[in-house]
Design a protein around this motif. Sequence first.
Motif, PDB file in Angstrom:
ATOM      1  N   SER A  40      98.862  46.947  34.093  1.00  0.00           N
ATOM      2  CA  SER A  40      98.518  45.574  34.437  1.00  0.00           C
ATOM      3  C   SER A  40      99.194  45.202  35.755  1.00  0.00           C
ATOM      4  O   SER A  40     100.359  45.525  35.975  1.00  0.00           O
ATOM      5  N   TYR A  41      98.471  44.559  36.611  1.00  0.00           N
ATOM      6  CA  TYR A  41      99.010  44.113  37.890  1.00  0.00           C
ATOM      7  C   TYR A  41      98.914  42.596  37.923  1.00  0.00           C
ATOM      8  O   TYR A  41      97.930  42.019  37.486  1.00  0.00           O
ATOM      9  N   CYS A  42      99.934  41.985  38.456  1.00  0.00           N
ATOM     10  CA  CYS A  42      99.917  40.531  38.566  1.00  0.00           C
ATOM     11  C   CYS A  42     100.410  40.174  39.963  1.00  0.00           C
ATOM     12  O   CYS A  42     101.493  40.606  40.360  1.00  0.00           O
ATOM     13  N   SER A  43      99.640  39.466  40.725  1.00  0.00           N
ATOM     14  CA  SER A  43     100.036  39.120  42.091  1.00  0.00           C
ATOM     15  C   SER A  43      99.983  37.612  42.277  1.00  0.00           C
ATOM     16  O   SER A  43      99.156  36.933  41.669  1.00  0.00           O
ATOM     17  N   PHE A  44     100.844  37.153  43.147  1.00  0.00           N
ATOM     18  CA  PHE A  44     100.853  35.728  43.461  1.00  0.00           C
ATOM     19  C   PHE A  44     100.790  35.563  44.966  1.00  0.00           C
ATOM     20  O   PHE A  44     101.506  36.231  45.692  1.00  0.00           O
ATOM     21  N   ILE A  98      90.640  37.140  50.833  1.00  0.00           N
ATOM     22  CA  ILE A  98      90.571  37.625  49.455  1.00  0.00           C
ATOM     23  C   ILE A  98      89.241  38.338  49.246  1.00  0.00           C
ATOM     24  O   ILE A  98      88.180  37.757  49.473  1.00  0.00           O
ATOM     25  N   LYS A  99      89.333  39.605  48.854  1.00  0.00           N
ATOM     26  CA  LYS A  99      88.105  40.382  48.678  1.00  0.00           C
ATOM     27  C   LYS A  99      88.007  40.853  47.233  1.00  0.00           C
ATOM     28  O   LYS A  99      89.000  41.286  46.656  1.00  0.00           O
ATOM     29  N   ILE A 125      90.600  42.967  42.752  1.00  0.00           N
ATOM     30  CA  ILE A 125      90.792  41.947  43.783  1.00  0.00           C
ATOM     31  C   ILE A 125      91.818  42.439  44.795  1.00  0.00           C
ATOM     32  O   ILE A 125      92.842  42.990  44.437  1.00  0.00           O
ATOM     33  N   CYS A 126      91.519  42.236  46.059  1.00  0.00           N
ATOM     34  CA  CYS A 126      92.383  42.740  47.123  1.00  0.00           C
ATOM     35  C   CYS A 126      92.582  41.623  48.145  1.00  0.00           C
ATOM     36  O   CYS A 126      91.645  40.928  48.505  1.00  0.00           O
ATOM     37  N   VAL A 127      93.822  41.447  48.569  1.00  0.00           N
ATOM     38  CA  VAL A 127      94.103  40.411  49.561  1.00  0.00           C
ATOM     39  C   VAL A 127      94.639  41.086  50.819  1.00  0.00           C
ATOM     40  O   VAL A 127      95.639  41.814  50.757  1.00  0.00           O
ATOM     41  N   ASP A 128      93.961  40.867  51.941  1.00  0.00           N
ATOM     42  CA  ASP A 128      94.396  41.474  53.209  1.00  0.00           C
ATOM     43  C   ASP A 128      95.856  41.127  53.487  1.00  0.00           C
ATOM     44  O   ASP A 128      96.305  40.021  53.197  1.00  0.00           O
ATOM     45  N   TYR A 129      96.579  42.074  54.051  1.00  0.00           N
ATOM     46  CA  TYR A 129      97.963  41.925  54.503  1.00  0.00           C
ATOM     47  C   TYR A 129      99.002  41.896  53.382  1.00  0.00           C
ATOM     48  O   TYR A 129     100.187  41.882  53.650  1.00  0.00           O
ATOM     49  N   LEU A 130      98.595  41.884  52.125  1.00  0.00           N
ATOM     50  CA  LEU A 130      99.588  41.948  51.050  1.00  0.00           C
ATOM     51  C   LEU A 130      99.830  43.402  50.687  1.00  0.00           C
ATOM     52  O   LEU A 130      98.917  44.214  50.704  1.00  0.00           O
TER      53      LEU A 130
END
Length: 118
Positions: free
Chosen positions: A74-78, A96-97, A104-109
């Motif tokens: 499980s992955y949890c991102s904020f 947010i892609k 779900i993928c967020v650029d630069y994170l």
Amino acid sequence: MYLSVEKVNGCLMIYLAKTSRGKTYTMWGHPNALLEDAWYRTNRGLTLCAYERLFSCIDEEQLKHSDKQLNFQSYCSFLEAIVLTLLDIPSISSFIKVDVPTGICVDYLTEEFVRMMM
Ligand SMILES: Nc1ncnc2c1ncn2[C@@H]1O[C@H](COP(=O)(O)OP(=O)(O)OP(=O)(O)O)[C@@H](O)[C@H]1O
């Protein structure tokens, strides 16, 4: 939660509110929310409630398939974004892609693998 154990990759929640309106409190709850005390338990935030539910779904799945050893990750991102005007929202959401099947993928994170809570 059932969807996540059924291999649907990702749930994106966006919570938008003015400063000091209780966003952090809603997500985490009372600072003592991890204590077993009944009052604190009822004041757990959304994140803790979601993970409690997720782990109980995983236990149910493991019981249903007791002949196999199931593995779950499980992955949890904020991502906290300061939005000054509603007009800023489209530029933030462009980072947010949603990618099938990766999730779900967020650029630069960057993503870190965490095995235990400190
Ligand atoms: N439902 C609630 N019950 C009790 N206290 C609350 C509740 N919601 C918020 N608070 C308290 O109100 C204060 C502000 O809440 P919080 O820090 O969650 O706001 P925030 O929207 O995340 O603020 P910021 O925009 O500055 O990050 C905190 O002291 C928090 O403990």
